[in-house]
Design an enzyme around this catalytic site. Sequence first.
Site, PDB file in Angstrom:
ATOM      1  N   LYS A  19       0.816  -1.222   0.000  1.00 29.84           N
ATOM      2  CA  LYS A  19       0.000   0.000   0.000  1.00 29.84           C
ATOM      3  C   LYS A  19       0.846   1.266   0.000  1.00 29.84           C
ATOM      4  O   LYS A  19       2.047   1.251   0.238  1.00 29.84           O
ATOM      5  CB  LYS A  19      -0.960  -0.014   1.202  1.00 29.84           C
ATOM      6  CG  LYS A  19      -2.151  -0.931   0.989  1.00 29.84           C
ATOM      7  CD  LYS A  19      -3.189  -0.760   2.084  1.00 29.84           C
ATOM      8  CE  LYS A  19      -4.429  -1.621   1.797  1.00 29.84           C
ATOM      9  NZ  LYS A  19      -5.428  -1.517   2.875  1.00 29.84           N
ATOM     10  N   ARG A  37      -3.229  -9.959   5.512  1.00 34.89           N
ATOM     11  CA  ARG A  37      -3.736 -10.028   4.137  1.00 34.89           C
ATOM     12  C   ARG A  37      -2.653  -9.509   3.198  1.00 34.89           C
ATOM     13  O   ARG A  37      -2.259  -8.330   3.292  1.00 34.89           O
ATOM     14  CB  ARG A  37      -5.008  -9.187   4.020  1.00 34.89           C
ATOM     15  CG  ARG A  37      -5.674  -9.197   2.650  1.00 34.89           C
ATOM     16  CD  ARG A  37      -6.938  -8.335   2.674  1.00 34.89           C
ATOM     17  NE  ARG A  37      -7.632  -8.360   1.400  1.00 34.89           N
ATOM     18  CZ  ARG A  37      -7.361  -7.542   0.377  1.00 34.89           C
ATOM     19  NH1 ARG A  37      -6.408  -6.620   0.495  1.00 34.89           N
ATOM     20  NH2 ARG A  37      -8.053  -7.635  -0.744  1.00 34.89           N
TER      21      ARG A  37
END
Length: 257
Positions: free
Chosen positions: A204, A238
């Site tokens: 991210k 995740r």
Amino acid sequence: MGILNVTPDSFSDGGLFTNTDSALCQAEQMCIDGAQVIDIGGESTRPGASPVSISEELDRVIPIIEKIHQTLDVVISIDSCKAEVMTSAAKAGAGLINDVMALQAEGALKAAQETGLPVCLMHMQGEPRVMQQNPQYADVVHEVKDFLMRRVEQCLQQGFTKNQLIIDPGFGFGKTLAHNIKLFKALEQFTTLEVPVLVGASRKSMIGQITGKETAQRLSGSLALATLAVTKGAAIIRVHDVAETVDAIKVALALSE
């Protein structure tokens, strides 16, 4: 939890696994690499992402869920906020619902409860198209934790049991880098809600902002974050890079016991 986006526009793997064969191959490899859950998403939730119709999302995810369910012995998670998608995915073989809107969309809470599946409730300020334009909090840790606590309580009132619930602080969803860092440093506080904590920050922008690296070069940063997360109490990580993350977590846990 291995990420399998069957979308053309996800920020990291958009367009790579949009047909059943390529998606199944990727799911198989993630299982070999150590994934215990495969999280399938048919609508990108990256900042600025365009919404997808219910029918299009169903067309993307249901055939792949069915194929993986028939082929692999792994928990399938459906990454969706739509009631109709949750219901259809459960019938197709999904074993977990992962909702970035924490079952706040119309009909989602009732639909999810009726499936009998466990659910991950995530915090997001705003919605994907505008969530990163100007996120603001008086106290990000308190506000995110309070939101998740209230969503857990509402789910329990709807008929969920506590062992069906997972929470996710939502790194990068309506949060600046400073907000993300504060949340991560306070991650242990979220374990006091007595449900498993999921952390999803693989590749991210927060990692890119810290390291100065583009999406494809964020593996090392993602591994550092994952290992720190498990030592701070995260139960589910995740990720895009399953094999590398599994190894890193094994070492982190062995040395922190």
